[in-house]
Structure formats: structure tokens, C-alpha cells
Design an enzyme around this catalytic site. Sequence first.
Site, PDB file in Angstrom:
ATOM      1  N   LEU A  55       0.814  -1.209   0.000  1.00  0.00           N
ATOM      2  CA  LEU A  55       0.000   0.000   0.000  1.00  0.00           C
ATOM      3  C   LEU A  55       0.848   1.259   0.000  1.00  0.00           C
ATOM      4  O   LEU A  55       1.649   1.487   0.919  1.00  0.00           O
ATOM      5  CB  LEU A  55      -0.932  -0.003   1.215  1.00  0.00           C
ATOM      6  CG  LEU A  55      -1.877   1.198   1.354  1.00  0.00           C
ATOM      7  CD1 LEU A  55      -2.838   1.257   0.172  1.00  0.00           C
ATOM      8  CD2 LEU A  55      -2.624   1.137   2.675  1.00  0.00           C
ATOM      9  N   ASP A  56       0.688   2.069  -1.036  1.00  0.00           N
ATOM     10  CA  ASP A  56       1.357   3.375  -1.167  1.00  0.00           C
ATOM     11  C   ASP A  56       2.878   3.267  -1.116  1.00  0.00           C
ATOM     12  O   ASP A  56       3.568   4.196  -0.688  1.00  0.00           O
ATOM     13  CB  ASP A  56       0.870   4.345  -0.078  1.00  0.00           C
ATOM     14  CG  ASP A  56      -0.614   4.651  -0.206  1.00  0.00           C
ATOM     15  OD1 ASP A  56      -1.117   4.662  -1.340  1.00  0.00           O
ATOM     16  OD2 ASP A  56      -1.268   4.870   0.833  1.00  0.00           O
ATOM     17  N   GLU A  57       3.424   2.125  -1.560  1.00  0.00           N
ATOM     18  CA  GLU A  57       4.874   1.948  -1.527  1.00  0.00           C
ATOM     19  C   GLU A  57       5.444   1.627  -2.908  1.00  0.00           C
ATOM     20  O   GLU A  57       6.581   1.178  -3.026  1.00  0.00           O
ATOM     21  CB  GLU A  57       5.244   0.850  -0.526  1.00  0.00           C
ATOM     22  CG  GLU A  57       4.957   1.218   0.928  1.00  0.00           C
ATOM     23  CD  GLU A  57       5.487   0.190   1.913  1.00  0.00           C
ATOM     24  OE1 GLU A  57       6.364  -0.615   1.520  1.00  0.00           O
ATOM     25  OE2 GLU A  57       5.036   0.191   3.067  1.00  0.00           O
TER      26      GLU A  57
END
Length: 278
Positions: free
Chosen positions: A222-224
Amino acid sequence: MNKSITILVNCTDEKGLIYKITRVLYENGLNIVKNKEFVDEDTNRFFMRTEVEGIADAKALLEALTKVLPPNSRIEVVPDRKKKLVILVTKENHCLGDLLMRNHFNEWNAEIKGVISNYALLKDFTERFNLPYHHIAAEGFSREEHEQLLISTINSYAPDYIVLARYMRILTPSFVKQYDGKIINIHHSFLPAFIGAHPYRQAYNRGVKIIGATAHFVNNNLDEGPIICQNVIPVDHSQNAAEMSRAGKGIEKMVLVQALKLVLEDRVMLSGNKTVIF
């Protein structure tokens, strides 16, 4: 009339690579207009972006380059054409509105084919631009079932990229895998700070002095995913979380458009969980 072609090379670094590549281009009657290269010394990878003009058989050119470059090289021969985009949204209109305006006035090398949302809220707004809007509600479906409906609609447009313009749903690994390296998200924080939901509230609670936005490719963390573009604006103690959110909308729009411009011009190459940008 000569046609413009962009050639992207990602391979193990070794001596003579530029000579080998440019010789193939010369032998195929192509004229180099722009060229940049980069070597990542940590991974021993060579990256090169070359714009050429001339008449060439893309398949034959790819085969010729493959023969002279190291095994397992990643080579793309990209003709100059408008990329096809599908936009996914939820309820926020600021990023979508900016993209629709730019598409309407032909400000970039892309064509938005359709907009998909799990809410009907932005249907009338989107259709004012004479674009199809698909309301695919998530209620009553498992995440996997809902994504199958998304996939069916997305694939009907055969897009080059899927843009998450504040699409507030977490995608499953199988969905991400199907569009590996083709999903671009705008996250409303300066990553890696404040991952996940409510980043402006997280920023406010920490008393930050800047807020930002990050455009990145989506992966299973997530969001990486690999970061394409980032920027920030200053804030202070007088602004609450809602005011920070309102202030952040401008930087979100700007960062997303900057990232898309780079991607659409074939200036972004993936290197593990990083990007090389020419």
C-alpha cells in the site's frame, strides 16, 4: 515524412553498449534526435532513452537490438502516438476535473477513453466532456467480484495506463499483477510519510510544516510503489486537518499531471522499486 520513435533500454551494464545500440540504429537508417543514459552502480544496470527519426520496422529493430545486448535485456520500441487512459475515481472531483480539462484541450500526448467509479456522483460532470462514465458499485460484491467487473470494462478500452485519480479502494494483488507497471496513483502525502487513509489528519496530528503529494506506480504494498513525482507546500499551526486537505488539492493535481506527462513521453523507466526519469 519521418516518424518519431522512442527506444528504451534497460540491461546489465558492460563496455560498448552505446556503440552497439547506436550502430544498430545507424544500420536501420535512423537519425538520433535525443539521447540520454544512466548507470545504476548499485545494481550494475544500464538505462538508455533514445529518440530517433526515420522509417523503421519496429519488430525488426527490436530483434536487432536484442541480438547485440546482454541476455534478459528489457527493450521497448515505442512509436509516437497518443496513449490511451482509463481513469478510476471515487467521490473527489479535483484531480478528475483537471485531467478532463487537459484532455478536452489536447494538452498532452494522451486520450482519456473512459471514467470508472464505484459511485455515480461524478457521472454528470464527466459526461459534459462527452466521455463515457461507468458506475460500477461495490456494494453486494466481494472485492474480487467487483474487480472482475472493473477488469471487463477496463479491457474493453485496451488502455496503456490506468490512472487512480483519488480512487479510494485498495486493489487486490491479482488486479495489480494484471496491469503491472500500468497503474498510476496520486497519494495525498509526501511518501513514505503518512501511508494509507487520512494522511492529512495524520499530518495535522504530527504538527508538520509541509504537506505534499506523491504520484507513484501501484504495487502490492500500500502506497509503496515506485515514485514518479513529488512536491510539497508549506503549512503552519493555524491550519486544521480540513484546511490542510483543501490546500493540498492544488498540489495533488499538479503532481499527478507532472507524473503523467513524464510517463506519456516515455521518460520513466522502472528499476526495482525505484524509477529512472530522463
